[in-house]
Scaffold this motif. Sequence first.
Motif, mmCIF file in Angstrom:
data_model
loop_
_atom_site.group_PDB
_atom_site.id
_atom_site.type_symbol
_atom_site.label_atom_id
_atom_site.label_comp_id
_atom_site.label_asym_id
_atom_site.label_seq_id
_atom_site.Cartn_x
_atom_site.Cartn_y
_atom_site.Cartn_z
ATOM 1 N N ALA A 27 0.812 -1.219 0.000
ATOM 2 C CA ALA A 27 0.000 0.000 0.000
ATOM 3 C C ALA A 27 0.847 1.272 0.000
ATOM 4 O O ALA A 27 0.424 2.294 -0.546
ATOM 5 C CB ALA A 27 -0.939 -0.001 1.211
ATOM 6 N N ASN A 28 2.031 1.246 0.617
ATOM 7 C CA ASN A 28 2.826 2.471 0.717
ATOM 8 C C ASN A 28 4.224 2.329 0.113
ATOM 9 O O ASN A 28 5.103 3.137 0.385
ATOM 10 C CB ASN A 28 2.929 2.932 2.173
ATOM 11 N N HIS A 80 2.044 -9.443 -0.754
ATOM 12 C CA HIS A 80 1.551 -9.819 0.567
ATOM 13 C C HIS A 80 2.587 -9.575 1.671
ATOM 14 O O HIS A 80 2.247 -9.657 2.861
ATOM 15 C CB HIS A 80 1.153 -11.291 0.584
ATOM 16 N N ALA A 81 3.820 -9.290 1.309
ATOM 17 C CA ALA A 81 4.890 -9.143 2.296
ATOM 18 C C ALA A 81 4.730 -7.856 3.100
ATOM 19 O O ALA A 81 4.310 -6.821 2.585
ATOM 20 C CB ALA A 81 6.248 -9.156 1.596
ATOM 21 N N SER A 114 2.760 4.300 11.497
ATOM 22 C CA SER A 114 3.622 3.637 10.519
ATOM 23 C C SER A 114 2.946 2.431 9.856
ATOM 24 O O SER A 114 3.471 1.867 8.913
ATOM 25 C CB SER A 114 4.927 3.183 11.170
ATOM 26 N N ILE A 115 1.775 2.016 10.363
ATOM 27 C CA ILE A 115 1.048 0.915 9.753
ATOM 28 C C ILE A 115 0.136 1.476 8.667
ATOM 29 O O ILE A 115 -0.767 2.254 8.952
ATOM 30 C CB ILE A 115 0.193 0.152 10.796
ATOM 31 N N PRO A 116 0.380 1.099 7.401
ATOM 32 C CA PRO A 116 -0.467 1.630 6.321
ATOM 33 C C PRO A 116 -1.913 1.209 6.502
ATOM 34 O O PRO A 116 -2.213 0.127 7.015
ATOM 35 C CB PRO A 116 0.130 0.984 5.055
ATOM 36 N N GLY A 117 -2.825 2.076 6.084
ATOM 37 C CA GLY A 117 -4.242 1.766 6.188
ATOM 38 C C GLY A 117 -4.705 0.770 5.153
ATOM 39 O O GLY A 117 -4.019 0.474 4.215
#
Length: 207
Positions: free
Chosen positions: A10-11, A54-55, A204-207
């Motif tokens: 995602a990021n 998926h990583a 720091s955790i992407p949405g």
Amino acid sequence: MVRMQVVTWANKKQYRNLLERYFRIRYDIYVKRRQWRAVARPINIEMDAFDTEHAVYLMALDSADKLVGGSRLIPTLQPHLLGNVFPQLAPGGPPRAADIFEWTRFFISPALRSRGRSSPVAGVVLCGVLEVARALGIRQISVVCESFWPRRLRDLGWTIAELGDVFQHDDGDIIALLIDVTPEAIASTRRAYGIHEPILAEASIPG
């Protein structure tokens, strides 16, 4: 202060340069230093079959945003090392569930490694692995690791189960573990390394 940044599909565009550095350090460690020829590539990066969308990449960054350590988490419902390469390490069957991820590619920047003792950055990455797992709702992590890791992790206060016997591999004796992700393990690891605050960077955790 070293903090943990999470990079996912995602990021990844935002952290493109950091990801490139991450793969180059992996090449330096696993191909050049450890001589893992199976993952060698014509260019100086190390990627394997599990570096997919998926990583989840864990990047330990110092105060100057320099990459000093890292690791990787892979959903066990997707192809992963234990399930697809070393299933013999878990005779009862590799654990697979939405809240179980596999932990691989733990490393510390070679310049920061200390002979004969654990690098402080190792504690940061170990805490970061658990903190990220908790933030993602991961209940357990599986890992294929060298045979010295079970004792080391138990000494840190981690609750682990050995999924099978030690296996003699060309790159050294290895074993598969299943690790409980708990607040107690985070707290005991922080105490062991003198860490007094969360490692995971805010937001720091992407949405």
